[in-house]
Structures are given as C-alpha cells and as structure tokens.
Design a protein around this motif. Structure first.
Motif, PDB file in Angstrom:
ATOM      1  N   THR A 174       6.508  -3.651  -8.969  1.00 47.40           N
ATOM      2  CA  THR A 174       5.951  -4.624 -10.234  1.00 47.40           C
ATOM      3  C   THR A 174       4.603  -3.966 -10.564  1.00 47.40           C
ATOM      4  OG1 THR A 174       7.376  -6.170  -9.787  1.00 47.40           O
ATOM      5  CG2 THR A 174       5.556  -6.726 -11.535  1.00 47.40           C
ATOM      6  N   PHE A 175       3.584  -3.946  -9.581  1.00 43.84           N
ATOM      7  CA  PHE A 175       2.271  -3.573  -9.806  1.00 43.84           C
ATOM      8  C   PHE A 175       1.955  -2.263 -10.282  1.00 43.84           C
ATOM      9  CE2 PHE A 175      -2.170  -2.848  -8.379  1.00 43.84           C
ATOM     10  CZ  PHE A 175      -2.778  -3.625  -9.271  1.00 43.84           C
ATOM     11  N   PHE A 176       2.459  -1.481  -9.442  1.00 38.84           N
ATOM     12  CA  PHE A 176       2.479   0.089  -9.692  1.00 38.84           C
ATOM     13  C   PHE A 176       3.536   0.635 -10.626  1.00 38.84           C
ATOM     14  CE2 PHE A 176       0.701  -0.548  -5.420  1.00 38.84           C
ATOM     15  CZ  PHE A 176      -0.502  -0.274  -5.602  1.00 38.84           C
ATOM     16  N   ARG A 177       4.541  -0.166 -11.166  1.00 38.42           N
ATOM     17  CA  ARG A 177       5.545   0.186 -12.093  1.00 38.42           C
ATOM     18  C   ARG A 177       6.163   1.385 -11.147  1.00 38.42           C
ATOM     19  NH1 ARG A 177       3.218   0.081 -18.074  1.00 38.42           N
ATOM     20  NH2 ARG A 177       3.201  -2.041 -18.248  1.00 38.42           N
ATOM     21  N   HIS A 178       6.733   1.309  -9.896  1.00 40.42           N
ATOM     22  CA  HIS A 178       6.957   2.415  -9.162  1.00 40.42           C
ATOM     23  C   HIS A 178       8.405   2.075  -8.821  1.00 40.42           C
ATOM     24  CE1 HIS A 178       6.869   5.770  -6.822  1.00 40.42           C
ATOM     25  NE2 HIS A 178       6.758   5.243  -5.713  1.00 40.42           N
TER      26      HIS A 178
ATOM     27  N   VAL B 119       0.961  -1.137  -0.053  1.00 43.14           N
ATOM     28  CA  VAL B 119       0.027   0.006  -0.055  1.00 43.14           C
ATOM     29  C   VAL B 119       0.974   1.235   0.055  1.00 43.14           C
ATOM     30  CG1 VAL B 119      -1.756   1.432   1.328  1.00 43.14           C
ATOM     31  CG2 VAL B 119      -2.156  -1.130   1.032  1.00 43.14           C
ATOM     32  N   ALA B 120       2.172   1.168   0.621  1.00 47.55           N
ATOM     33  CA  ALA B 120       2.670   2.330   0.848  1.00 47.55           C
ATOM     34  C   ALA B 120       3.440   2.523  -0.640  1.00 47.55           C
ATOM     35  CB  ALA B 120       3.974   2.398   1.751  1.00 47.55           C
TER      36      ALA B 120
ATOM     37  N   LYS C 185       2.496  15.828  -5.652  1.00 44.44           N
ATOM     38  CA  LYS C 185       2.421  16.308  -4.027  1.00 44.44           C
ATOM     39  C   LYS C 185       3.974  15.706  -3.323  1.00 44.44           C
ATOM     40  CE  LYS C 185      -2.477  16.349  -3.784  1.00 44.44           C
ATOM     41  NZ  LYS C 185      -3.638  16.121  -3.056  1.00 44.44           N
ATOM     42  N   PRO C 186       4.093  16.034  -2.331  1.00 47.60           N
ATOM     43  CA  PRO C 186       5.122  15.540  -1.378  1.00 47.60           C
ATOM     44  C   PRO C 186       5.012  14.151  -1.273  1.00 47.60           C
ATOM     45  CG  PRO C 186       4.350  17.754  -0.530  1.00 47.60           C
ATOM     46  CD  PRO C 186       3.334  17.178  -1.370  1.00 47.60           C
ATOM     47  N   ARG C 187       6.021  13.435  -1.326  1.00 49.98           N
ATOM     48  CA  ARG C 187       6.037  12.029  -1.294  1.00 49.98           C
ATOM     49  C   ARG C 187       6.484  11.412   0.021  1.00 49.98           C
ATOM     50  NH1 ARG C 187       8.622  10.599  -6.725  1.00 49.98           N
ATOM     51  NH2 ARG C 187       8.414   8.821  -5.795  1.00 49.98           N
ATOM     52  N   LEU C 188       6.351  10.035  -0.023  1.00 51.20           N
ATOM     53  CA  LEU C 188       7.248   9.297   1.051  1.00 51.20           C
ATOM     54  C   LEU C 188       8.570   9.212   0.846  1.00 51.20           C
ATOM     55  CD1 LEU C 188       4.712   6.236   1.473  1.00 51.20           C
ATOM     56  CD2 LEU C 188       4.846   8.185   2.655  1.00 51.20           C
ATOM     57  N   ALA C 189       9.306   9.261   1.716  1.00 56.64           N
ATOM     58  CA  ALA C 189      11.035   9.420   1.693  1.00 56.64           C
ATOM     59  C   ALA C 189      11.168   7.687   1.464  1.00 56.64           C
ATOM     60  CB  ALA C 189      11.611   9.616   3.001  1.00 56.64           C
ATOM     61  N   GLU C 190      12.319   7.767   0.554  1.00 59.85           N
ATOM     62  CA  GLU C 190      12.783   6.448   0.353  1.00 59.85           C
ATOM     63  C   GLU C 190      13.143   5.540   1.524  1.00 59.85           C
ATOM     64  OE1 GLU C 190      15.997   6.483  -2.488  1.00 59.85           O
ATOM     65  OE2 GLU C 190      14.738   6.960  -4.221  1.00 59.85           O
ATOM     66  N   SER C 191      13.506   6.216   2.612  1.00 59.82           N
ATOM     67  CA  SER C 191      14.034   5.673   3.622  1.00 59.82           C
ATOM     68  C   SER C 191      12.716   5.083   4.473  1.00 59.82           C
ATOM     69  CB  SER C 191      14.681   6.592   4.793  1.00 59.82           C
ATOM     70  OG  SER C 191      13.837   7.528   5.141  1.00 59.82           O
ATOM     71  N   VAL C 192      11.543   5.598   4.332  1.00 60.89           N
ATOM     72  CA  VAL C 192      10.281   4.972   4.670  1.00 60.89           C
ATOM     73  C   VAL C 192       9.961   3.655   3.971  1.00 60.89           C
ATOM     74  CG1 VAL C 192       7.744   5.351   4.997  1.00 60.89           C
ATOM     75  CG2 VAL C 192       9.310   7.061   5.585  1.00 60.89           C
TER      76      VAL C 192
ATOM     77  N   LEU D 272       0.938   9.804  -4.876  1.00 62.87           N
ATOM     78  CA  LEU D 272       1.272  11.150  -4.829  1.00 62.87           C
ATOM     79  C   LEU D 272       2.500  11.670  -5.748  1.00 62.87           C
ATOM     80  CD1 LEU D 272       2.446  10.652  -0.932  1.00 62.87           C
ATOM     81  CD2 LEU D 272       0.307  11.913  -1.908  1.00 62.87           C
ATOM     82  N   ALA D 273       3.318  10.797  -6.324  1.00 66.39           N
ATOM     83  CA  ALA D 273       4.231  11.300  -7.414  1.00 66.39           C
ATOM     84  C   ALA D 273       3.298  11.764  -8.758  1.00 66.39           C
ATOM     85  CB  ALA D 273       5.098  10.049  -7.780  1.00 66.39           C
ATOM     86  N   ARG D 274       2.269  11.008  -8.960  1.00 63.10           N
ATOM     87  CA  ARG D 274       1.503  11.506 -10.317  1.00 63.10           C
ATOM     88  C   ARG D 274       0.775  12.726 -10.017  1.00 63.10           C
ATOM     89  NH1 ARG D 274      -1.603   5.805 -11.860  1.00 63.10           N
ATOM     90  NH2 ARG D 274      -0.059   5.097 -13.102  1.00 63.10           N
ATOM     91  N   LYS D 275       0.487  12.830  -8.713  1.00 62.20           N
ATOM     92  CA  LYS D 275      -0.323  14.278  -8.708  1.00 62.20           C
ATOM     93  C   LYS D 275       0.665  15.243  -8.243  1.00 62.20           C
ATOM     94  CE  LYS D 275      -4.434  12.465  -6.944  1.00 62.20           C
ATOM     95  NZ  LYS D 275      -5.778  12.989  -6.256  1.00 62.20           N
TER      96      LYS D 275
END
Length: 82
Positions: A45-49, A7-8, A20-27, A15-18
């Motif tokens: 894989t699912f989100f191609r993220h 989910v994260a 907006k400020p995103r989750l830190a990679e460290s999280v 958030l990236a698509r919008k």
C-alpha cells in the motif's frame, strides 16, 4: 519480520524504478509467509508496489490462506492435547 518485509517491498520498488535487477517474487512471498504478512500489506500500500500484478496478489492470498490454515490446525492440535 514485519519490518524486514516492509523494507524488502520498498527496496524492490526502488530497484524497479531504477531498472535494476529486482528481488524475486518468491523472496517477497517467503518473507510474507515467515511472519511478514502485515509488512507486506503495508508495504504494498505504502509503496504502491505489486498492487496491479494480479498473479502476485493471488499468490499472496494463497500464502495468507496457508498461514490461517496452519494457525487453525495448530490451535486445534494444542487444545486437543488436554
């Protein structure tokens, strides 16, 4: 933990698509380390993220390597206790 990590990754992609400020990679990496490895891999894989970001992939591989090393050491320690 797997579901939370999945989910994260999806939330961060949203958030990236919008823009907006995103989750830190460290999280994302900490969630992965704390047991969300499969959620991270499936989410990527699912989100191609984070797929094309080589530095993130390298960090993710390092997290998985540390997990495997800890599992090995724990297994060795527990079997030596007999």
């Amino acid at each position: 933990m797997t579901l939370l990590t999945f989910v994260a990754f999806g939330w961060d992609k949203r958030l990236a698509r919008k823009g907006k400020p995103r989750l830190a990679e460290s999280v994302l990496l900490m969630l992965t380390f704390l047991g969300g490895t499969f959620g991270a891999l499936i989410g990527m894989t699912f989100f191609r993220h984070k797929y094309a970001k080589k530095t993130f992939i390298l960090k993710l591989v390092l997290v998985v390597a540390v997990q495997l090393a800890l599992i090995f050491l724990l297994k060795e320690h527990l079997t030596d206790q007999r």
